[in-house]
Write an enzyme that holds these catalytic residues in place. Structure first.
Site, PDB file in Angstrom:
ATOM      1  N   ARG A   1       0.794  -1.148  -0.159  1.00  9.90           N
ATOM      2  CA  ARG A   1       0.063   0.027  -0.179  1.00  9.90           C
ATOM      3  C   ARG A   1       1.023   1.148  -0.064  1.00  9.90           C
ATOM      4  O   ARG A   1       1.982   1.263   0.648  1.00  9.90           O
ATOM      5  CB  ARG A   1      -0.820   0.104   1.372  1.00  9.90           C
ATOM      6  CG  ARG A   1      -2.243  -1.149   1.316  1.00  9.90           C
ATOM      7  CD  ARG A   1      -3.097  -0.576   0.070  1.00  9.90           C
ATOM      8  NE  ARG A   1      -4.325  -1.629   0.090  1.00  9.90           N
ATOM      9  CZ  ARG A   1      -4.195  -2.746  -0.881  1.00  9.90           C
ATOM     10  NH1 ARG A   1      -3.385  -2.721  -1.487  1.00  9.90           N
ATOM     11  NH2 ARG A   1      -5.158  -3.329  -0.936  1.00  9.90           N
TER      12      ARG A   1
ATOM     13  N   HIS B   1      -0.983   0.195  -9.903  1.00 10.39           N
ATOM     14  CA  HIS B   1      -1.685  -0.703  -9.351  1.00 10.39           C
ATOM     15  C   HIS B   1      -2.321  -2.009  -9.842  1.00 10.39           C
ATOM     16  O   HIS B   1      -3.321  -2.306  -9.941  1.00 10.39           O
ATOM     17  CB  HIS B   1      -2.765  -0.103  -8.168  1.00 10.39           C
ATOM     18  CG  HIS B   1      -3.185  -0.876  -6.885  1.00 10.39           C
ATOM     19  ND1 HIS B   1      -3.679  -0.284  -5.956  1.00 10.39           N
ATOM     20  CD2 HIS B   1      -3.341  -2.215  -6.757  1.00 10.39           C
ATOM     21  CE1 HIS B   1      -4.016  -1.125  -5.090  1.00 10.39           C
ATOM     22  NE2 HIS B   1      -3.677  -2.338  -5.541  1.00 10.39           N
TER      23      HIS B   1
END
Ligand code: NDP
Ligand code: OXD
Length: 306
Positions: free
Chosen positions: A221, A269
């Site tokens: 993250r 991502h």
């Protein structure tokens, strides 16, 4: 009993059609046009707004639409609510491939040759020698990544919360062993869940332990990384370069310095993208379990936050 799908930032038509087909007798609601939420017992969530969680008096299960559960504010949920996530061997395999490809590209200096080609320079160099690779997080994804690197000739260390014994992986655990884990690493991969304990863990203090040429790969993250300290560490030559797939703000703003930094590689991502079919099958199983008061699959330990 009804099920609420609250997934923001993506088109949910295909997902809803599949859920309707597989659960013809279940009332499915789609945020935000879902009316009264009193009868909602199961929520499928990804990037759900905070205001949602106060409106669910009969909530029993929250299912994350991904592997991570950091988007679910567990402190706002009653203790009785269970939280589940996606676990998928294909996801681990895709993640291992992503990591190995970036590690090998770095070792073989692919990026340098692209730069030299643009200048029509013929500049042969040996591959990098460093083979010490460390994986932060030895869960569903980290374990497979560590093994894949080991199978490809890297000397691999892993770090987790609880102590582990894994074939061919030198295992470290807990805060006290973090510095020894990181010592002189040539590759540092982050695959930790985002929790209070891991927030900001990729910082200058940690970078001081790794080799000056180290490649950092963050696929966990964005909030694990202190972005400012990463740029400082690279610019001060305390760290070699970085491959980043996740960011504090996604999409990464157009003005962000990472886009143009010569030693930072940005991907949007995509390190491991779950297939809709796998996700739907697991969600349907858990909705059925919730309806019939059976144990759910891939539930997390809410007290640990992952
Ligand atoms: P798991 O929950 O299976 O594993 C987490 C690992 O981290 C465990 O080994 C755990 O230790 C360790 N850990 C947790 N907290 C600490 C701590 N405080 N100190 C040391 N170790 C700790 O997670 P997954 O492997 O399934 O996924 C990891 C993360 O990857 C996800 O949370 C998500 O953020 C990210 N992800 C990114 C994707 C992408 O495309 N970029 C795709 C999918 C996931 P222990 O074993 O002792 O419990
Ligand atoms: C996940 C992700 O957590 O895609 O599944 O990041």
């Amino acid at each position: 009993m009804s099920v609420l799908v609250c997934i923001t930032g993506r088109n949910n038509e295909k997902l809803m059609a599949q859920l309707r087909e597989m659960l013809p007798d279940v009332e499915l609601k789609l945020w935000p046009h879902c009316g009264d939420l009193d009868d909602v017992e199961f929520v499928l969530a990804w990037n759900a707004p905070l205001e949602l969680w106060q409106q669910l008096p009969n909530l029993k299960v929250v299912q994350s639409f991904g592997a991570g559960v950091d988007g679910i504010p567990m402190d706002l949920l009653p203790e009785s609510v269970e939280v589940a996530r996606i676990v998928d061997p294909k996801l681990s395999d895709d993640m291992a491939e992503y990591i190995l490809s970036h590690v090998l590209a770095h070792k073989l200096r692919h990026q340098n040759y692209l730069v030299e080609q643009a200048k029509q320079n013929w500049k042969p160099r040996r591959a990098r020698k460093g083979i010490a690779a460390g994986v932060l997080g030895l869960g569903e994804l980290g374990r497979v990544v560590a093994q894949r690197l080991s199978d490809n000739g890297f000397a691999v260390r892993g770090w987790s919360r609880s102590a582990k014994v894994l074939n061919n992986i030198e295992c470290y655990s807990g805060e006290a062993q973090l510095a020894s884990f990181a010592s002189e690493l040539d590759y540092l991969v982050c695959l930790l869940p985002l929790t209070e304990a891991t927030h900001g863990i990729l910082n200058r203090q940690l970078f001081q332990h790794v080799s000056n040429d180290c490649l950092l790969i963050n696929v966990a993250r964005g909030q694990h990384l202190n972005e400012k300290e990463l740029i400082e560490a690279i610019d001060m030559e305390e760290l070699g370069s970085a491959v980043l797939d996740v960011f504090a703000q996604e999409p990464l703003p157009k003005t962000h310095p990472f886009w143009e930094h010569p030693k930072v590689t940005v991907t949007p991502h995509i390190a491991a993208v779950t297939s809709l079919d796998t996700v739907v099958a697991q969600i349907v199983d858990n909705i059925q379990a919730c309806i019939s008061d059976m144990p759910i699959k891939n539930g997390i330990d809410v007290s640990k936050g992952y």
